[in-house]
Design an enzyme around this catalytic site. Structure first.
Site, PDB file in Angstrom:
ATOM      1  N   LYS A 174      12.096 -28.691  10.000  1.00  0.00           N
ATOM      2  CA  LYS A 174      13.313 -28.255  10.608  1.00  0.00           C
ATOM      3  C   LYS A 174      13.882 -27.128   9.519  1.00  0.00           C
ATOM      4  O   LYS A 174      14.692 -27.548   8.782  1.00  0.00           O
ATOM      5  CB  LYS A 174      14.250 -29.416  10.539  1.00  0.00           C
ATOM      6  CG  LYS A 174      15.040 -29.483  11.651  1.00  0.00           C
ATOM      7  CD  LYS A 174      16.254 -28.495  11.538  1.00  0.00           C
ATOM      8  CE  LYS A 174      17.273 -28.701  10.780  1.00  0.00           C
ATOM      9  NZ  LYS A 174      18.302 -27.479  10.769  1.00  0.00           N
ATOM     10  N   GLU A 249      16.669 -31.204  -3.193  1.00  0.00           N
ATOM     11  CA  GLU A 249      16.936 -29.952  -3.988  1.00  0.00           C
ATOM     12  C   GLU A 249      18.379 -29.582  -3.457  1.00  0.00           C
ATOM     13  O   GLU A 249      18.279 -29.000  -2.311  1.00  0.00           O
ATOM     14  CB  GLU A 249      15.894 -29.031  -3.935  1.00  0.00           C
ATOM     15  CG  GLU A 249      14.474 -29.490  -4.089  1.00  0.00           C
ATOM     16  CD  GLU A 249      14.101 -29.727  -5.372  1.00  0.00           C
ATOM     17  OE1 GLU A 249      14.838 -29.252  -6.234  1.00  0.00           O
ATOM     18  OE2 GLU A 249      12.939 -30.298  -5.797  1.00  0.00           O
ATOM     19  N   GLU A 384      30.693 -25.547  -5.790  1.00  0.00           N
ATOM     20  CA  GLU A 384      29.764 -24.407  -5.376  1.00  0.00           C
ATOM     21  C   GLU A 384      30.099 -23.714  -4.495  1.00  0.00           C
ATOM     22  O   GLU A 384      30.539 -23.963  -3.386  1.00  0.00           O
ATOM     23  CB  GLU A 384      28.247 -25.088  -4.940  1.00  0.00           C
ATOM     24  CG  GLU A 384      27.262 -24.190  -4.761  1.00  0.00           C
ATOM     25  CD  GLU A 384      25.931 -24.668  -4.227  1.00  0.00           C
ATOM     26  OE1 GLU A 384      25.922 -25.320  -3.256  1.00  0.00           O
ATOM     27  OE2 GLU A 384      24.890 -24.135  -4.775  1.00  0.00           O
TER      28      GLU A 384
HETATM   29  P1  NAD Z   1      23.161 -27.427   4.527  1.00  0.00           P
HETATM   30  O1  NAD Z   1      22.842 -28.630   3.649  1.00  0.00           O
HETATM   31  O2  NAD Z   1      24.188 -27.144   5.291  1.00  0.00           O
HETATM   32  O3  NAD Z   1      21.570 -27.260   5.420  1.00  0.00           O
HETATM   33  C1  NAD Z   1      20.580 -27.499   4.764  1.00  0.00           C
HETATM   34  C2  NAD Z   1      19.585 -27.985   6.064  1.00  0.00           C
HETATM   35  O4  NAD Z   1      19.977 -29.176   6.505  1.00  0.00           O
HETATM   36  C3  NAD Z   1      19.574 -27.101   7.402  1.00  0.00           C
HETATM   37  O5  NAD Z   1      18.298 -27.021   7.858  1.00  0.00           O
HETATM   38  C4  NAD Z   1      20.534 -28.049   8.058  1.00  0.00           C
HETATM   39  O6  NAD Z   1      20.339 -27.760   9.617  1.00  0.00           O
HETATM   40  C5  NAD Z   1      20.189 -29.478   7.757  1.00  0.00           C
HETATM   41  N1  NAD Z   1      21.198 -30.140   8.127  1.00  0.00           N
HETATM   42  C6  NAD Z   1      22.311 -30.258   8.083  1.00  0.00           C
HETATM   43  N2  NAD Z   1      22.951 -31.348   8.535  1.00  0.00           N
HETATM   44  C7  NAD Z   1      22.151 -32.298   8.644  1.00  0.00           C
HETATM   45  C8  NAD Z   1      22.041 -33.742   8.776  1.00  0.00           C
HETATM   46  N3  NAD Z   1      23.048 -34.406   9.299  1.00  0.00           N
HETATM   47  N4  NAD Z   1      20.643 -34.361   8.724  1.00  0.00           N
HETATM   48  C9  NAD Z   1      19.658 -33.627   8.433  1.00  0.00           C
HETATM   49  N5  NAD Z   1      19.703 -32.369   7.997  1.00  0.00           N
HETATM   50  C10 NAD Z   1      20.741 -31.694   8.334  1.00  0.00           C
HETATM   51  O7  NAD Z   1      22.725 -26.112   3.400  1.00  0.00           O
HETATM   52  P2  NAD Z   1      22.607 -24.561   3.763  1.00  0.00           P
HETATM   53  O8  NAD Z   1      24.125 -24.132   3.914  1.00  0.00           O
HETATM   54  O9  NAD Z   1      21.733 -24.282   4.928  1.00  0.00           O
HETATM   55  O10 NAD Z   1      22.185 -24.221   2.277  1.00  0.00           O
HETATM   56  C11 NAD Z   1      22.955 -23.770   1.185  1.00  0.00           C
HETATM   57  C12 NAD Z   1      22.709 -24.989   0.178  1.00  0.00           C
HETATM   58  O11 NAD Z   1      21.541 -25.113  -0.045  1.00  0.00           O
HETATM   59  C13 NAD Z   1      23.545 -24.731  -1.093  1.00  0.00           C
HETATM   60  O12 NAD Z   1      24.331 -25.893  -1.375  1.00  0.00           O
HETATM   61  C14 NAD Z   1      22.584 -24.520  -1.954  1.00  0.00           C
HETATM   62  O13 NAD Z   1      22.570 -24.551  -3.397  1.00  0.00           O
HETATM   63  C15 NAD Z   1      21.404 -25.389  -1.492  1.00  0.00           C
HETATM   64  N6  NAD Z   1      20.069 -24.871  -2.147  1.00  0.00           N
HETATM   65  C16 NAD Z   1      19.400 -25.867  -2.894  1.00  0.00           C
HETATM   66  C17 NAD Z   1      18.338 -25.391  -3.597  1.00  0.00           C
HETATM   67  C18 NAD Z   1      17.543 -26.091  -4.668  1.00  0.00           C
HETATM   68  O14 NAD Z   1      16.358 -25.953  -4.702  1.00  0.00           O
HETATM   69  N7  NAD Z   1      18.308 -27.123  -5.333  1.00  0.00           N
HETATM   70  C19 NAD Z   1      17.516 -24.272  -2.968  1.00  0.00           C
HETATM   71  C20 NAD Z   1      18.257 -23.371  -2.114  1.00  0.00           C
HETATM   72  C21 NAD Z   1      19.572 -23.856  -1.359  1.00  0.00           C
END
Ligand code: NAD
Length: 490
Positions: A174, A249, A384
């Site tokens: 996904k 992550e 963040e």
């Molecule tokens: P997000 O958490 O909003 O979304 C991440 C993914 O989760 C997307 O595919 C989203 O559609 C999905 N998602 C959202 N709600 C969900 C639910 N209820 N159930 C299952 N899946 C769901 O994050 P984002 O805005 O896409 O990305 C930014 C975040 O990602 C930041 O916090 C960043 O620090 C983090 N990030 C972490 C790493 C790491 O390796 N630690 C790397 C890159 C990004």
């Protein structure tokens, strides 16, 4: 030109069952792709197909070197299409083309590495304490769900897909709703490389629909998640209901420390790169710079000088260092944070606004921004922001410095700039972060594990042992005694 994209569900390319939506190029807001969002029914179809496919001899019966061969072909497929993939990733999330190329190269390296890990994997004969042979072997977990964010799609997707396939799992993917292309392209390359139908599915769509259905599906045996901490916590709660392992992550608010003996040229260049590359849309962005008071003013002068020279512009240009933010909504969230920083008493030393004129007006651009005068306890320094916003914090006392660095819910990464390796070792060991960089920043190798601590998550990605995350361990005892068990005879 708007391209129509399809989902890959159980070995079939087709429109998913949900409503149609579009994705936009952050540089100018133009529509780049049109596709249908997946639904819970599509997830069910993909997971059932994956469960069936993974049990077939064409996948379950592969020997390690045969599975490795497929991963090597995926790596080769990525390399053959490298430039096209980089350009597609640029259209997806607006990253500068040079960064996109580096991510594509890293994705190919990831498949190569996990192919090698699969090929050379050894189960263990454990030391026997009696008349038996004991072994520890590893078996694929089954069908795993992978959920990724929008900031570095091809790299984060490869980091899940490659070890999962190397372990013999099937994967239902996904990707982020707004950046579906890289997962779709990877699925095509996997198909061409000989991954059997059904072993990889890709279902773009909403997290609350597709992601949620994936996490809850009874046949999903693991979730590999990269994204925000709030969503990660929700996944963790649902996973507990079925005792499902996850790797999370999550977010970060990484401190970078400039020691009194730091080489200032290196430190300034490192801090600039640490926060402003990828427009700060990076989990490991060095967003809090703790600079020793003895060189604070000089550091600040050089840093602001460096910021002035940063080239913010068209991601297609070879010269661009900072492209646009991923979309207007995300820029609005960064603007709210910058206002919050002002309200909390911070001074904006540079940036703090959008660049104006020409193409800047059509895209989701924002200028590199540096704050000072905020305490570490300010929300600006605690939360963040995921954008090009740096807080400068002077420090004097080492114990207080370490306490401030650690006084944050996240624990993803940190940086130390010093000429004295004793400083680096002492302070690095005291920092509560999953990665410590010394006199460098944002350096990665696929052979070195990556994971966070505290609210930045857990579970290893990368590194040879990253494969283990997709396996279950099984112990074998093979009795060698010539006599029946004595207990029953006595
Ligand atoms: P997000 O958490 O909003 O979304 C991440 C993914 O989760 C997307 O595919 C989203 O559609 C999905 N998602 C959202 N709600 C969900 C639910 N209820 N159930 C299952 N899946 C769901 O994050 P984002 O805005 O896409 O990305 C930014 C975040 O990602 C930041 O916090 C960043 O620090 C983090 N990030 C972490 C790493 C790491 O390796 N630690 C790397 C890159 C990004």
């Amino acid at each position: 030109m708007t391209e129509s994209l399809q989902s890959y569900i159980g070995g079939r390319w087709r429109d998913a069952s949900g409503p149609e939506y579009t994705t936009e190029y952050p540089h100018d807001g133009s529509t780049v792709a049109r596709l249908h969002a997946a639904t819970a029914a599509d997830v069910d179809e993909a997971v059932l197909a994956a469960e069936q496919a993974r049990r077939q001899p064409a996948w379950a019966g592969l020997r390690h070197h045969e599975r490795a061969g497929i991963l090597y072909r995926v790596a080769q497929g990525i390399r053959e299409r490298a430039e096209a993939l980089a350009q597609l990733q640029r259209l997806d999330n607006g990253k500068p083309i040079k960064e996109c190329r580096a991510l594509v190269t890293s994705a190919a390296g990831t498949f190569q590495f996990f192919g090698a890990a699969a090929e050379t994997w050894e189960d263990t004969v454990t030391p026997s304490r009696g008349d038996y042979l004991s072994l520890s072997v590893h078996e694929p977990l089954g069908v795993v769900g992978a959920i990724t964010p929008w900031n570095s799609p091809i790299a984060s997707e490869a980091q899940k897909l490659a070890p999962a396939l190397a372990a013999g799992c099937a994967v239902v993917f996904k990707p982020a709703e707004i950046t579906p292309r890289m997962a779709i392209e990877l699925a095509k390359i996997c198909q061409q490389a000989g991954v059997p139908d059904g072993i990889v599915s890709v279902l773009p769509g909403k997290g609350s629909v597709v992601g949620d259905a994936l996490v809850k599906h009874p046949l999903i045996k693991r979730i590999a998640f990269t994204g925000g901490t709030t969503v990660g916590l929700g996944i963790q709660r649902l996973a507990a209901e079925k005792l499902m392992p996850t790797s999370l992550e999550l977010g970060g608010k990484s401190p970078t420390i400039v020691m009194p003996d730091a080489d200032l040229d290196h430190a300034v260049a490192g801090v600039l790169y640490g926060i402003f590359s990828s427009s700060g849309e990076s989990c490991i962005a060095g967003s809090r710079a703790f600079v020793h008071v003895s060189l604070y003013d000089e550091f600040k002068r050089r840093l602001l000088d460096g910021v002035k020279r940063l080239r913010v512009g068209d991601p297609a240009s070879e010269d661009t260092q900072m492209g646009p933010l991923v979309n207007l909504g995300h820029r609005a969230s960064i603007e709210r944070y910058v206002q919050l920083g002002r309200d909390e008493g911070g001074t904006v030393l540079c940036g703090g606004e959008r660049p104006r004129g020409g193409f800047y007006d059509a895209g989701s651009y924002y200028l590199p921004t540096v704050f000072e005068g905020l305490p570490n306890s300010a929300r600006m320094c605690q939360e963040e922001i995921f954008g090009p916003v740096l807080a400068l914090l002077p420090w004097q006392d080492e114990a207080d410095l370490i306490a401030q660095c650690n006084d944050n819910m996240f624990g993803l990464a940190s940086g130390i700039w010093t000429r004295d390796f004793k400083n680096a070792w002492r302070i690095g060991r005291a920092l509560q972060t999953g990665t410590v960089w010394v006199n460098t920043y944002k350096l990665f190798s696929i052979s070195t594990p990556f994971s966070g601590v505290k609210m930045s998550g857990y579970g290893q990605e990368k590194g040879r042992l990253g494969i283990l995350e997709y396996t279950s361990q099984k112990s074998f005892y093979i009795g060698l005694n010539e006599q029946p068990m004595p207990w029953a005879l006595s």
